[in-house]
Design a protein around this motif. Sequence first.
Motif, PDB file in Angstrom:
ATOM      1  N   GLU A 105      25.545  15.359  66.561  1.00  0.00           N
ATOM      2  CA  GLU A 105      26.891  16.522  67.188  1.00  0.00           C
ATOM      3  C   GLU A 105      27.242  15.938  68.157  1.00  0.00           C
ATOM      4  O   GLU A 105      28.387  16.510  68.284  1.00  0.00           O
ATOM      5  CB  GLU A 105      25.320  17.466  67.558  1.00  0.00           C
ATOM      6  N   GLU A 106      26.888  15.633  68.563  1.00  0.00           N
ATOM      7  CA  GLU A 106      27.594  14.326  70.192  1.00  0.00           C
ATOM      8  C   GLU A 106      28.361  13.221  69.384  1.00  0.00           C
ATOM      9  O   GLU A 106      30.118  13.268  69.527  1.00  0.00           O
ATOM     10  CB  GLU A 106      26.397  13.881  70.446  1.00  0.00           C
ATOM     11  N   VAL A 107      28.463  12.985  68.105  1.00  0.00           N
ATOM     12  CA  VAL A 107      29.312  11.920  67.827  1.00  0.00           C
ATOM     13  C   VAL A 107      30.055  12.987  67.399  1.00  0.00           C
ATOM     14  O   VAL A 107      30.899  12.221  67.816  1.00  0.00           O
ATOM     15  CB  VAL A 107      28.021  11.231  66.366  1.00  0.00           C
ATOM     16  N   ALA A 108      29.899  13.943  66.292  1.00  0.00           N
ATOM     17  CA  ALA A 108      31.279  14.474  66.013  1.00  0.00           C
ATOM     18  C   ALA A 108      31.910  14.903  66.559  1.00  0.00           C
ATOM     19  O   ALA A 108      33.164  14.664  66.402  1.00  0.00           O
ATOM     20  CB  ALA A 108      30.331  15.689  65.267  1.00  0.00           C
ATOM     21  N   ALA A 109      31.134  15.352  68.091  1.00  0.00           N
ATOM     22  CA  ALA A 109      32.172  15.587  69.261  1.00  0.00           C
ATOM     23  C   ALA A 109      33.083  14.909  70.242  1.00  0.00           C
ATOM     24  O   ALA A 109      34.592  14.922  70.155  1.00  0.00           O
ATOM     25  CB  ALA A 109      31.485  16.801  70.507  1.00  0.00           C
ATOM     26  N   CYS A 110      32.449  13.110  69.856  1.00  0.00           N
ATOM     27  CA  CYS A 110      33.259  12.496  70.436  1.00  0.00           C
ATOM     28  C   CYS A 110      34.767  11.784  69.240  1.00  0.00           C
ATOM     29  O   CYS A 110      35.822  11.747  69.921  1.00  0.00           O
ATOM     30  CB  CYS A 110      32.250  11.201  70.656  1.00  0.00           C
ATOM     31  N   ARG A 111      33.991  12.141  67.827  1.00  0.00           N
ATOM     32  CA  ARG A 111      34.972  11.918  67.032  1.00  0.00           C
ATOM     33  C   ARG A 111      36.159  12.694  66.951  1.00  0.00           C
ATOM     34  O   ARG A 111      37.297  12.276  66.395  1.00  0.00           O
ATOM     35  CB  ARG A 111      34.217  11.513  65.560  1.00  0.00           C
ATOM     36  N   ALA A 112      36.198  13.591  66.990  1.00  0.00           N
ATOM     37  CA  ALA A 112      36.877  14.901  66.683  1.00  0.00           C
ATOM     38  C   ALA A 112      37.707  14.845  67.918  1.00  0.00           C
ATOM     39  O   ALA A 112      39.053  14.695  67.895  1.00  0.00           O
ATOM     40  CB  ALA A 112      36.339  16.216  66.868  1.00  0.00           C
ATOM     41  N   ALA A 113      37.284  14.015  69.287  1.00  0.00           N
ATOM     42  CA  ALA A 113      38.575  14.045  70.857  1.00  0.00           C
ATOM     43  C   ALA A 113      38.731  12.828  70.384  1.00  0.00           C
ATOM     44  O   ALA A 113      39.807  11.721  71.235  1.00  0.00           O
ATOM     45  CB  ALA A 113      37.639  14.168  71.513  1.00  0.00           C
ATOM     46  N   ARG A 114      38.319  11.701  69.110  1.00  0.00           N
ATOM     47  CA  ARG A 114      39.460  10.365  69.290  1.00  0.00           C
ATOM     48  C   ARG A 114      38.876   8.792  70.138  1.00  0.00           C
ATOM     49  O   ARG A 114      39.204   8.806  70.965  1.00  0.00           O
ATOM     50  CB  ARG A 114      40.036   9.811  69.133  1.00  0.00           C
ATOM     51  N   VAL A 115      37.010   9.329  70.829  1.00  0.00           N
ATOM     52  CA  VAL A 115      36.482   8.832  72.110  1.00  0.00           C
ATOM     53  C   VAL A 115      35.845   7.791  70.769  1.00  0.00           C
ATOM     54  O   VAL A 115      34.853   8.073  69.863  1.00  0.00           O
ATOM     55  CB  VAL A 115      35.631   9.340  72.663  1.00  0.00           C
ATOM     56  N   PRO A 116      36.015   6.652  70.972  1.00  0.00           N
ATOM     57  CA  PRO A 116      35.095   5.674  70.499  1.00  0.00           C
ATOM     58  C   PRO A 116      33.480   5.623  71.043  1.00  0.00           C
ATOM     59  O   PRO A 116      33.024   6.262  72.295  1.00  0.00           O
ATOM     60  CB  PRO A 116      35.184   4.074  71.067  1.00  0.00           C
ATOM     61  N   VAL A 117      32.540   5.640  69.507  1.00  0.00           N
ATOM     62  CA  VAL A 117      31.343   6.188  70.667  1.00  0.00           C
ATOM     63  C   VAL A 117      30.540   4.702  69.548  1.00  0.00           C
ATOM     64  O   VAL A 117      30.772   5.094  68.162  1.00  0.00           O
ATOM     65  CB  VAL A 117      30.748   7.612  69.626  1.00  0.00           C
ATOM     66  N   ARG A 118      29.200   4.933  69.710  1.00  0.00           N
ATOM     67  CA  ARG A 118      28.524   3.953  69.088  1.00  0.00           C
ATOM     68  C   ARG A 118      26.287   4.326  69.679  1.00  0.00           C
ATOM     69  O   ARG A 118      26.858   4.744  70.414  1.00  0.00           O
ATOM     70  CB  ARG A 118      28.550   2.181  69.626  1.00  0.00           C
ATOM     71  N   ILE A 119      25.762   4.671  68.493  1.00  0.00           N
ATOM     72  CA  ILE A 119      24.741   4.318  69.231  1.00  0.00           C
ATOM     73  C   ILE A 119      23.364   3.083  69.357  1.00  0.00           C
ATOM     74  O   ILE A 119      24.139   1.831  68.371  1.00  0.00           O
ATOM     75  CB  ILE A 119      23.685   5.070  67.646  1.00  0.00           C
ATOM     76  N   CYS A 120      22.366   2.723  70.800  1.00  0.00           N
ATOM     77  CA  CYS A 120      21.726   2.241  70.644  1.00  0.00           C
ATOM     78  C   CYS A 120      20.556   2.125  70.319  1.00  0.00           C
ATOM     79  O   CYS A 120      20.036   3.538  70.922  1.00  0.00           O
ATOM     80  CB  CYS A 120      22.435   1.559  71.763  1.00  0.00           C
ATOM     81  N   PRO A 121      19.920   1.889  69.466  1.00  0.00           N
ATOM     82  CA  PRO A 121      18.070   3.051  68.974  1.00  0.00           C
ATOM     83  C   PRO A 121      17.312   2.612  70.000  1.00  0.00           C
ATOM     84  O   PRO A 121      17.455   1.604  70.554  1.00  0.00           O
ATOM     85  CB  PRO A 121      18.120   1.878  67.914  1.00  0.00           C
TER      86      PRO A 121
END
Length: 266
Positions: A105-121
């Motif tokens: 959900e948080e990745v989707a929100a960032c992408r919808a807003a054109r905000v670069p987002v990445r994940i660190c496991p």
Amino acid sequence: MSPDDFPAGSVWLVGAGPGDPELLTRKAARLIAAAEVVIHDALVGAGVLALIPDGAERIDVGKRAGRHSKDQPTIDALIVAAARAGRRVVRLKGGDPAIFGRTAEEVAACRAARVPVRICPGITAASAAAASAGASMTLRDAARQLTFVTAHARTGATLALDWRALAAPGTTLAVYMGRSAAATVMRNLIDAGRAPETPVLVVVNASLPHERVVHGRLSALAFLTETIGERDPTLLLVGEAVAPYGGDLGDDAGGEATVSRQVATR
């Protein structure tokens, strides 16, 4: 950390691990040190929070025992707003962000807003719980399948899981947020065919100094969790692989013997 790895106006969803700061990945520690805003969960350990730079803004959005400080759309909006303001944002989550962390959900929100987002496991609680007990979650010829489920359900909803599949022999079951649902898990697994004597492991506050580790059998699972506080994160492991020290639990007159230990304070 290179500015290219964490540019202004970007977001990293960072796994804080089970609580012990020494179980952070090196990448997670570097991201936290470079953050200008840290939006964190309640289950992030105090030792991990202590690594946040003094000048960084901290926003606690934690959810504990059904009392939500922020709903998910509000959290999404906070992340996006901070990034749009040109700040380096760490969304700090207990365990691994991809396991019951609402990361999608948080990745989707960032992408919808054109905000670069990445994940660190990060290290998930089930791994830390098994390690604390000196156990494995798989066992050759006895536990070839590992299943993660969450016992959290929406308020008023029943815990709708495929109990027959979860009760399959040769499976180790990891139940996140399992304290309040322990009796339901016990009853449904046994009703679906899992043997009452199946070993279980209950781990409270995994990896932290006040951690507790309790061994038992499935038929006693409700009893094993009776004294656990509602604010104490609790993980249940069910299956042959988590038998204490590779042995059985013994028998008493009622056939419900349990073995427990409290981990010494480190």
